[in-house]
Design a protein around this motif. Structure first.
Motif, PDB file in Angstrom:
ATOM      1  N   GLU A   1       0.872  -1.280  -0.144  1.00  0.00           N
ATOM      2  CA  GLU A   1      -0.014   0.109  -0.171  1.00  0.00           C
ATOM      3  C   GLU A   1       0.706   1.455   0.038  1.00  0.00           C
TER       4      GLU A   1
ATOM      5  N   LEU B   1      -4.406  -2.885  -6.024  1.00  0.00           N
ATOM      6  CA  LEU B   1      -4.263  -1.542  -5.004  1.00  0.00           C
ATOM      7  C   LEU B   1      -4.184  -0.351  -6.264  1.00  0.00           C
TER       8      LEU B   1
ATOM      9  N   ALA C   1      -4.148   4.023  -6.027  1.00  0.00           N
ATOM     10  CA  ALA C   1      -4.205   5.249  -5.343  1.00  0.00           C
ATOM     11  C   ALA C   1      -4.041   6.689  -6.111  1.00  0.00           C
TER      12      ALA C   1
ATOM     13  N   SER D   1      -6.199   5.698  -1.106  1.00  0.00           N
ATOM     14  CA  SER D   1      -6.795   4.577  -1.641  1.00  0.00           C
ATOM     15  C   SER D   1      -7.934   4.808  -2.634  1.00  0.00           C
TER      16      SER D   1
ATOM     17  N   GLY E   1      -4.758  -3.706   5.939  1.00  0.00           N
ATOM     18  CA  GLY E   1      -4.466  -2.844   4.559  1.00  0.00           C
ATOM     19  C   GLY E   1      -5.008  -3.574   3.376  1.00  0.00           C
ATOM     20  N   ASP E   2      -4.810  -2.611   2.475  1.00  0.00           N
ATOM     21  CA  ASP E   2      -5.430  -2.748   1.181  1.00  0.00           C
ATOM     22  C   ASP E   2      -4.738  -4.316   0.620  1.00  0.00           C
ATOM     23  N   ALA E   3      -3.509  -4.197   0.603  1.00  0.00           N
ATOM     24  CA  ALA E   3      -3.307  -5.567  -0.103  1.00  0.00           C
ATOM     25  C   ALA E   3      -3.711  -6.801   0.881  1.00  0.00           C
TER      26      ALA E   3
END
Length: 335
Positions: A36, A61, A63, A69, A140-142
């Motif tokens: 991220e 991901l 951004a 994000s 986290g996004d990952a």
């Protein structure tokens, strides 16, 4: 990294500037930055949205130029393939900058290295643990995109999260106990099971599952088991955001709640509250009586006694709104 954030628009396409870009990504790798952070930092460096996708593992991901994000499908973009599969990209509007190619190259190299460090992090987790990750605002996004992949969802799949006090016998998606509620991750078009107390979160891309889960846990607090079993966040209007911000002790001195409490303390009090709930959930006394399995002619006296205690006419527009709000606040207080 704050001191290393460059602006490509301020750099010349010379060797010294290229070295600064390379150093930028080398530091991220040396610090074992998360994926991220890599994507967000690249977007800030390039001053345009950036992304990373590895379909095999489900990592996705994206951004914006400020490093925030995103959970929407990107437009066509200049990309670079990763060793082992996947790609990174920059979403530059207009002509590319002279250093975009080297940014993409080093972005891809850094992503490959950091992916190898995180590839096995979620291995061995079962569905409940993966679902908890998917709806956790602290994940986290990952991790979230990887968990979604293992659960059979793409990051952009439209979903709704359901919240229910008890496990559903035949859930329409992965289910897990989270705190005092059970979460169910379901495709957006899923028909919500009937006969169970359920809060339904808003439709969102799967990457934003925590938003739908939080809303579902609020919606379920407005349910009245046996009368109003399913409550959708979208149907709450202003009540939903108000409930999210209302402290637990913020409604203790509301007179209409005190009147409802007096009704509840009487013999058959719960039946009276169920009838009042049915009155505001329907458009006629006959339908309200049917909802609580009573003959309409037998509920008139009970409604009259309830109105005497409440101090207002529950059939008038103002009284109906006042009763709706009081019942909702009482369920919030007691849930």
């Amino acid at each position: 990294m704050k001191g290393l954030l460059l602006r490509l628009s301020a750099l010349d396409s010379d060797a010294a500037s290229a070295v600064r870009v390379i150093s930028f990504f080398d530091v991220l790798v040396a610090q074992h930055a998360g994926l991220e952070r890599l994507v967000a930092s690249t977007a800030q460096l390039a001053e345009c949205p950036a992304g990373l996708s590895v379909p095999e593992t489900g990592v996705w991901l994206r951004a914006d130029a400020a490093g925030v994000s995103l959970a929407e499908a990107p437009p066509p973009a200049v990309s670079r393939e990763l060793d082992g599969g996947g790609r990174v990209w920059l979403e530059r509007a207009g002509e590319p900058l002279p250093l975009d190619e080297i940014v993409l190259e080093r972005f891809a190299i850094a992503a490959s290295v950091l992916l190898n460090e995180t590839r096995a992090r979620l291995s061995g987790l079962d569905d409940p643990a993966l679902l908890e990750l998917a709806v956790s605002a602290s994940a986290g996004d990952a991790e979230r995109s990887r968990a979604l992949h293992l659960l059979g969802f793409s990051p952009l799949t439209p979903i709704r999260v359901l919240a229910t006090p008890h496990a559903l016998p035949d859930p329409p998606g992965p289910q897990a106990a989270i705190g005092s509620q059970h979460a169910v991750l379901a495709p957006a078009e899923t028909i919500v099971p009937t006969g169970h107390t359920i809060g339904v979160g808003p439709m969102v891309p799967a990457m934003r599952a925590p938003e739908s889960w939080r809303a579902a846990t609020v919606a379920v607090r407005f349910a009245a088991p046996g009368v109003i079993d399913t409550v959708e966040w979208d149907s709450l209007g202003a009540l939903g955001p108000i409930a999210q911000r209302l402290p637990a002790d913020g409604v203790g001195d509301v007179p209409d709640l005190a009147a409802l409490d007096r009704l509840a303390a009487e013999p058959g009090g719960q039946d009276t509250l169920d009838l009042l709930t049915a009155v505001v959930a329907t458009d006629s006394v006959r339908k309200a009586a049917a909802l609580v399995h009573r003959h309409h002619s037998s509920v008139a006296g009970r409604l009259a006694r309830a109105e005497a205690t409440l101090g207002f006419d529950v059939h008038s527009p103002g009284g109906r709104f006042r009763l709706t709000l009081a019942l909702a606040l009482r369920r919030l207080r007691d849930s």
